[in-house]
Design an enzyme around this catalytic site. Structure first.
Site, PDB file in Angstrom:
ATOM      1  N   PHE A 123       0.866  -1.174   0.000  1.00 35.73           N
ATOM      2  CA  PHE A 123       0.000   0.000   0.000  1.00 35.73           C
ATOM      3  C   PHE A 123       0.906   1.228   0.000  1.00 35.73           C
ATOM      4  O   PHE A 123       1.708   1.397   0.927  1.00 35.73           O
ATOM      5  CB  PHE A 123      -0.883  -0.043   1.252  1.00 35.73           C
ATOM      6  CG  PHE A 123      -1.775   1.148   1.432  1.00 35.73           C
ATOM      7  CD1 PHE A 123      -2.939   1.283   0.692  1.00 35.73           C
ATOM      8  CD2 PHE A 123      -1.471   2.126   2.367  1.00 35.73           C
ATOM      9  CE1 PHE A 123      -3.773   2.379   0.875  1.00 35.73           C
ATOM     10  CE2 PHE A 123      -2.298   3.222   2.554  1.00 35.73           C
ATOM     11  CZ  PHE A 123      -3.458   3.353   1.806  1.00 35.73           C
ATOM     12  N   GLU A 363       0.805   3.716  10.048  1.00 33.09           N
ATOM     13  CA  GLU A 363      -0.663   3.769   9.920  1.00 33.09           C
ATOM     14  C   GLU A 363      -1.232   4.884  10.795  1.00 33.09           C
ATOM     15  O   GLU A 363      -2.298   4.734  11.409  1.00 33.09           O
ATOM     16  CB  GLU A 363      -1.276   2.397  10.172  1.00 33.09           C
ATOM     17  CG  GLU A 363      -0.724   1.423   9.143  1.00 33.09           C
ATOM     18  CD  GLU A 363      -1.555   0.201   8.863  1.00 33.09           C
ATOM     19  OE1 GLU A 363      -2.737   0.177   9.223  1.00 33.09           O
ATOM     20  OE2 GLU A 363      -0.996  -0.728   8.257  1.00 33.09           O
TER      21      GLU A 363
HETATM   22  N1  CAA Z   1     -13.520   7.067   6.128  1.00 34.05           N
HETATM   23  C1  CAA Z   1     -13.923   7.691   5.019  1.00 34.05           C
HETATM   24  N2  CAA Z   1     -13.612   8.963   4.707  1.00 34.05           N
HETATM   25  C2  CAA Z   1     -12.821   9.612   5.568  1.00 34.05           C
HETATM   26  C3  CAA Z   1     -12.329   9.020   6.746  1.00 34.05           C
HETATM   27  C4  CAA Z   1     -12.720   7.681   7.017  1.00 34.05           C
HETATM   28  N3  CAA Z   1     -12.312   7.025   8.109  1.00 34.05           N
HETATM   29  N4  CAA Z   1     -11.556   9.913   7.381  1.00 34.05           N
HETATM   30  C5  CAA Z   1     -11.557  11.039   6.629  1.00 34.05           C
HETATM   31  N5  CAA Z   1     -12.321  10.838   5.544  1.00 34.05           N
HETATM   32  C6  CAA Z   1     -12.614  11.782   4.469  1.00 34.05           C
HETATM   33  C7  CAA Z   1     -13.349  13.017   5.005  1.00 34.05           C
HETATM   34  O1  CAA Z   1     -14.745  12.755   5.067  1.00 34.05           O
HETATM   35  C8  CAA Z   1     -13.004  14.059   3.976  1.00 34.05           C
HETATM   36  O2  CAA Z   1     -13.778  13.887   2.822  1.00 34.05           O
HETATM   37  P1  CAA Z   1     -14.711  15.097   2.223  1.00 34.05           P
HETATM   38  O3  CAA Z   1     -13.910  16.366   2.326  1.00 34.05           O
HETATM   39  O4  CAA Z   1     -14.955  14.672   0.810  1.00 34.05           O
HETATM   40  O5  CAA Z   1     -15.931  15.120   3.046  1.00 34.05           O
HETATM   41  C9  CAA Z   1     -11.600  13.656   3.557  1.00 34.05           C
HETATM   42  O6  CAA Z   1     -11.413  12.304   3.920  1.00 34.05           O
HETATM   43  C10 CAA Z   1     -10.534  14.514   4.200  1.00 34.05           C
HETATM   44  O7  CAA Z   1     -10.695  14.393   5.587  1.00 34.05           O
HETATM   45  P2  CAA Z   1     -10.080  15.460   6.551  1.00 34.05           P
HETATM   46  O8  CAA Z   1     -10.510  16.837   6.147  1.00 34.05           O
HETATM   47  O9  CAA Z   1     -10.389  15.012   7.928  1.00 34.05           O
HETATM   48  O10 CAA Z   1      -8.523  15.321   6.222  1.00 34.05           O
HETATM   49  P3  CAA Z   1      -7.286  15.952   6.951  1.00 34.05           P
HETATM   50  O11 CAA Z   1      -6.268  16.218   5.942  1.00 34.05           O
HETATM   51  O12 CAA Z   1      -7.696  17.050   7.858  1.00 34.05           O
HETATM   52  O13 CAA Z   1      -6.696  14.809   7.932  1.00 34.05           O
HETATM   53  C11 CAA Z   1      -5.968  12.738   8.736  1.00 34.05           C
HETATM   54  C12 CAA Z   1      -7.029  13.563   7.972  1.00 34.05           C
HETATM   55  C13 CAA Z   1      -6.742  11.919   9.748  1.00 34.05           C
HETATM   56  C14 CAA Z   1      -4.930  13.553   9.459  1.00 34.05           C
HETATM   57  C15 CAA Z   1      -5.340  11.877   7.647  1.00 34.05           C
HETATM   58  O14 CAA Z   1      -4.568  12.650   6.775  1.00 34.05           O
HETATM   59  C16 CAA Z   1      -4.522  10.740   8.172  1.00 34.05           C
HETATM   60  O15 CAA Z   1      -5.087   9.718   8.564  1.00 34.05           O
HETATM   61  N6  CAA Z   1      -3.180  10.883   8.164  1.00 34.05           N
HETATM   62  C17 CAA Z   1      -2.296   9.784   8.537  1.00 34.05           C
HETATM   63  C18 CAA Z   1      -1.962   8.981   7.330  1.00 34.05           C
HETATM   64  C19 CAA Z   1      -1.504   7.603   7.666  1.00 34.05           C
HETATM   65  O16 CAA Z   1      -2.074   6.925   8.507  1.00 34.05           O
HETATM   66  N7  CAA Z   1      -0.478   7.166   6.955  1.00 34.05           N
HETATM   67  C20 CAA Z   1      -0.014   5.827   7.104  1.00 34.05           C
HETATM   68  C21 CAA Z   1       0.671   5.359   5.888  1.00 34.05           C
HETATM   69  S1  CAA Z   1       0.327   3.695   5.472  1.00 34.05           S
HETATM   70  C22 CAA Z   1       1.291   2.752   6.460  1.00 34.05           C
HETATM   71  O17 CAA Z   1       1.846   3.179   7.429  1.00 34.05           O
HETATM   72  C23 CAA Z   1       1.320   1.315   6.096  1.00 34.05           C
HETATM   73  C24 CAA Z   1       2.464   0.561   6.674  1.00 34.05           C
HETATM   74  O18 CAA Z   1       3.593   0.740   6.325  1.00 34.05           O
HETATM   75  C25 CAA Z   1       2.219  -0.484   7.642  1.00 34.05           C
END
Ligand code: CAA
Length: 379
Positions: A123, A363
């Protein structure tokens, strides 16, 4: 409220425990030391059904619930957190997303192989400048009619060189911000796709982590998952479920470090008695056990929410936040219980301490989990 596991769930837990003890324990120190990918062990995990646990049998999966997945993740993580991150990414981020949102053709072509472990997946969301701030994607997927032209770099990708299929998040319409992002299925041998060198990591050293470079990679339109602009929602959805898997991984690291500490404290004598008879050790074991039980309840709550069709963004983030802190705290205390022996590799707890740290970072960092939780509370 029923806290009793079903016979099927208990059987999955026992199978994962047997596999971890019999197949993972013996080589775990060497794999960590040499950053050796557990190829044979991953193959066996596929054969045992641990790589596509929640995928429907129609696509080669085990058709199991999330509770069973959490139980298996805990058992495997007790012994080898490198194996469990490979398992978690394949199950939660790749298979689940493909089954939920992929087309029938995509499921037949990719999911059937990913669910059985014939191939594994990755991913690719994080970038050099986009970790926590996941909407700031610099990787572009330019719409060229019947294909996307993919350009950019991804960082810290689990299964980076061992995957065959990559779910790549990229920006197609920057003016639409996160609503212009897409998710594309990229195959390893697509021209222009280059895998960077392996990262030399603090922990989970058996898993392979790489950067990925895309230069004018032509990705067919039919490899886009979901509608145009669905990529960011896709990423948020799979990460919400993925956090339950990583919470269970953290729980397993904590349980593993705790179990070794209980055993060691009964065996090791100081001041004429086993150290378990000293209150200083007893207090540590009591704190470890209490936090681990609380973390397990949060993991099972989140898994239950997902299985029951309830919203699990908050409960998953809570489980990950608490379980990852428990993993870190427990592993540090486990090293302390072991004293000088805890500081050398043969006693395993120093590896668990190193492995625990990543559960507070990937994550979504602990700070990101707090953002997710507080938004759910305040919305
Ligand atoms: N389900 C569906 N939609 C969602 C959601 C969810 N759980 N969470 C947010 N959204 C949607 C919102 O509804 C919004 O959509 P609309 O504007 O169309 O209504 C859109 O996503 C943007 O949401 P936000 O405005 O809340 O976004 P943001 O930029 O303010 O922040 C955040 C969101 C929670 C900080 C997010 O950016 C985030 O989770 N960041 C961390 C990323 C992460 O976890 N990275 C990990 C990398 S993968 C990894 O680590 C794998 C590995 O190696 C093991």
């Amino acid at each position: 409220m029923n806290f009793q596991l079903t016979e099927e769930q208990l059987a999955v837990q026992a199978a994962a425990r047997d596999f971890a003890q019999n197949e993972l324990w013996a080589g775990v120190i060497e794999r960590d030391e040499h950053q050796k990918f557990p190829a044979e062990q991953v193959k066996k995990m596929g054969e045992l059904g641990f790589l596509g646990m929640m995928v429907s049998p129609e696509y080669g999966g085990g058709g199991m619930d999330t509770v069973s997945y959490v139980l298996a993740m805990e058992e495997i993580s007790k012994v080898d957190a490198s194996c469990s991150v490979i398992m978690s990414v394949n199950n939660s981020l790749v298979c689940w997303g493909l089954e939920k949102y992929g087309s029938e053709e995509q499921k037949q072509k990719y999911l059937t192989k990913l669910a059985t472990g014939e191939i594994i997946g990755a991913f690719a969301l994080s970038e050099p400048e986009a970790g926590s701030d996941a909407t700031s994607q610099s990787t572009t997927a330019e719409d060229k009619g019947d294909y996307y032209l993919l350009n950019g770099t991804k960082n810290w990708i689990t299964n980076g060189s061992t995957a065959s299929v990559y779910l790549v998040i990229a920006q197609t319409n920057p003016e639409l911000k996160h609503r212009g992002i897409n998710v594309l299925i990229v195959e390893k041998d697509m021209p222009g796709f280059v895998i960077g060198p392996k990262e030399n990591k603090l922990g989970i050293r058996g898993s392979d982590t790489h950067s990925l470079m895309f230069t004018d990679v032509k990705v067919p339109k039919e490899n886009r998952i979901g509608a145009d602009g669905f990529g960011f929602k896709f990423a948020m959805q799979v990460l919400a479920g993925g956090r339950i898997g990583i919470a269970a991984q953290a729980l397993g690291i904590a349980s593993g470090a705790y179990e070794l500490s209980v055993k060691y404290s009964k065996d090791r004598k100081a001041f004429g008695v086993p150290i378990a008879q000293h209150q200083a050790i007893q207090f540590k074991l009591a704190d470890m056990a209490t936090n681990i039980d609380a973390a397990r309840l949060l993991c099972l709550q989140a898994a239950h929410d997902k299985d029951a069709g309830l919203d699990y963004a908050k409960s998953g983030a809570m489980a990950k936040l608490f379980a990852s802190k428990t993993a870190m705290d427990t592993a540090v205390e486990a090293v302390q219980v072991h004293g000088g022996y805890g500081f050398v590799k043969e006693f395993h707890v120093e590896r668990m301490m190193r492995d625990a740290k990543i559960t507070q970072i990937y994550e979504g960092t602990s700070e990101i989990q707090k953002i997710v939780i507080s938004r759910e509370i305040l919305k």
